[in-house]
Design a protein around this motif. Structure first.
Motif, PDB file in Angstrom:
ATOM      1  N   LEU A 291      -4.287   7.828   4.420  1.00  0.00           N
ATOM      2  CA  LEU A 291      -2.826   7.864   4.461  1.00  0.00           C
ATOM      3  C   LEU A 291      -2.290   8.996   5.322  1.00  0.00           C
TER       4      LEU A 291
ATOM      5  N   ILE B 279       1.548   6.551  -1.427  1.00  0.00           N
ATOM      6  CA  ILE B 279       2.082   5.785  -0.303  1.00  0.00           C
ATOM      7  C   ILE B 279       3.381   6.403   0.206  1.00  0.00           C
ATOM      8  N   ARG B 280       4.177   6.974  -0.677  1.00  0.00           N
ATOM      9  CA  ARG B 280       5.413   7.649  -0.237  1.00  0.00           C
ATOM     10  C   ARG B 280       5.092   8.785   0.731  1.00  0.00           C
TER      11      ARG B 280
ATOM     12  N   ALA C 259       2.587   8.874   2.837  1.00  0.00           N
ATOM     13  CA  ALA C 259       1.837   8.404   4.004  1.00  0.00           C
ATOM     14  C   ALA C 259       2.603   8.666   5.296  1.00  0.00           C
TER      15      ALA C 259
ATOM     16  N   THR D  83       4.177   8.001   8.865  1.00  0.00           N
ATOM     17  CA  THR D  83       4.695   6.880   9.662  1.00  0.00           C
ATOM     18  C   THR D  83       5.314   7.471  10.925  1.00  0.00           C
TER      19      THR D  83
ATOM     20  N   LEU E 197      -0.738   1.105   7.662  1.00  0.00           N
ATOM     21  CA  LEU E 197      -0.072   0.638   6.446  1.00  0.00           C
ATOM     22  C   LEU E 197       0.103  -0.877   6.466  1.00  0.00           C
TER      23      LEU E 197
ATOM     24  N   ALA F 245      10.674   2.812   7.770  1.00  0.00           N
ATOM     25  CA  ALA F 245       9.527   3.280   6.992  1.00  0.00           C
ATOM     26  C   ALA F 245       9.722   3.072   5.496  1.00  0.00           C
TER      27      ALA F 245
ATOM     28  N   LYS G 243       6.994   1.114   3.246  1.00  0.00           N
ATOM     29  CA  LYS G 243       6.270   1.738   2.141  1.00  0.00           C
ATOM     30  C   LYS G 243       6.534   1.016   0.821  1.00  0.00           C
TER      31      LYS G 243
ATOM     32  N   THR H   9       3.491  -0.580  -1.287  1.00  0.00           N
ATOM     33  CA  THR H   9       3.302  -0.181  -2.683  1.00  0.00           C
ATOM     34  C   THR H   9       3.210  -1.398  -3.592  1.00  0.00           C
TER      35      THR H   9
END
Length: 346
Positions: A214, A240-241, A243, A245, A264, A288, A292, A296
């Motif tokens: 990530l 994931i938040r 990660a 981008t 992603l 993004a 995300k 998720t």
């Protein structure tokens, strides 16, 4: 029960040099696979290897190695080794590996594996070991102050793990291909020097691209950039938040110019069984945040049946499975070591 079958990646089996093999040619193969108990398994493990293992257990004889001795390859202390072994086996059971169909065992319970290491080391040069690209990468990310000799012998250690059971198919991620090539080299040189004892194993890989972490780097347990199979829904969402981008609103699948976004999208595609480009088109100008959110939901939906199966097993199950597997694996190792000693004239 198995993992979520509609979303598994396709698999292919083939020699690193000889290309694809037919199903007829592979009917009698023995599969050897496994992991080091250094922390929880993650989605990279699932799509890179675990899904293929679950498939293969219905067709072939299979050994699944918990490589506990190899934990000290790149660290000074093994850490919470017993806890990690338990968690690793629970991960196996959660994704659908069935101990009634496969032999799950610990390296440290099979001393014959280390006895095989010595003659195998005599078959490879220091130069061949030191230029192994996987070893180089592991050295670069080692937690040791000084690299131990075990790091360089790691590929030969794995050769002993594969060849003790006459393994012929090895489900691996792309980064482990150099180790399988070392195993083929060891088997070929042993056969040439002492007589035919070992088959030449083949690597088996999923067709999906290598998942990155990530943070944009290699997905790894030790680097803290992976989504564990045992992660809760909230833990998954938090990872994931964070990660990486980029700032562009239009979401596109561009592995060269937008690798983090592409990664992603690839993860979502693997979990949903859809093409990453189609997912990007669906998100459009959502940016993004929308990306995300979708990732998720996709990952959590994918992991729900795995989490459920994991909760159904106990530590007592783990102890019983390992005791039975260790006994069966050692019986095989004793036979192979005897064949090696006879061939070498000891």
């Amino acid at each position: 029960m198995h993992g979520p079958s509609p979303r598994r990646p396709p698999m292919r089996a083939g020699s690193l040099r000889d290309g694809m093999t037919s199903r007829r040619d592979r009917m009698n193969h023995v599969v050897l696979t496994g992991d080091r108990p250094t922390g929880p398994l993650h989605l990279g493990h699932y799509f890179g290897s675990l899904a293929n293992r679950v498939r293969l257990q219905d067709t072939y004889e299979m050994y699944v190695l918990i490589a506990d001795y190899q934990v000290i390859t790149d660290r000074d202390l093994p850490g919470s080794i017993q806890r990690n072994i338990t968690e690793l086996l629970l991960d196996y059971l959660a994704v659908g590996i069935d101990p009634a169909k496969v032999i799950v065992f610990q390296h440290s319970a099979i001393p014959e594996l280390n006895q095989l290491l010595l003659p195998f080391l005599s078959l490879v040069s220091v130069a061949e070991l030191s230029r192994n690209p996987t070893v180089k990468d592991e050295i670069a990310h080692s937690s040791q102050q000084a690299v131990s000799g075990l790091m360089y012998t790691y590929p030969v250690h794995q050769a002993a793990d594969i060849l003790f059971c006459k393994g012929t198919l090895v489900p691996v991620g792309r980064d482990q291909l150099p180790h399988v090539e070392v195993t083929r080299l060891v088997a070929r040189r042993f056969n040439e020097r002492y007589g035919e004892v070992f088959p030449l194993p083949e690597a088996m890989m999923g067709e999906q691209p290598l998942l990155k972490g990530l943070d944009g780097g290699k997905m790894s347990k030790s680097r803290g950039n992976a989504i564990a199979l045992s992660a809760t829904e909230d833990e998954t969402a938090a990872l994931i938040r964070k990660a990486r981008t980029d700032s562009e609103r239009l979401i596109t699948f561009d592995e060269t110019n937008r690798p983090e976004v592409a990664n992603l999208l690839t993860l979502a595609g693997l979990c949903l069984g859809r093409a990453p480009r189609d997912i990007a088109d669906e998100i459009g100008y959502g940016g993004a945040a929308a990306l995300k959110r979708l990732v998720t939901e996709a990952v959590n939906e994918f992991l729900r049946p795995i989490r459920k199966r994991r909760a159904e097993h106990t530590e007592g199950d783990v102890r019983r499975i390992l005791a039975e597997g260790n006994e069966r694996a050692r019986e095989r190792a004793v036979i192979t070591l005897g064949e090696v000693r006879d061939a070498m004239g000891f």
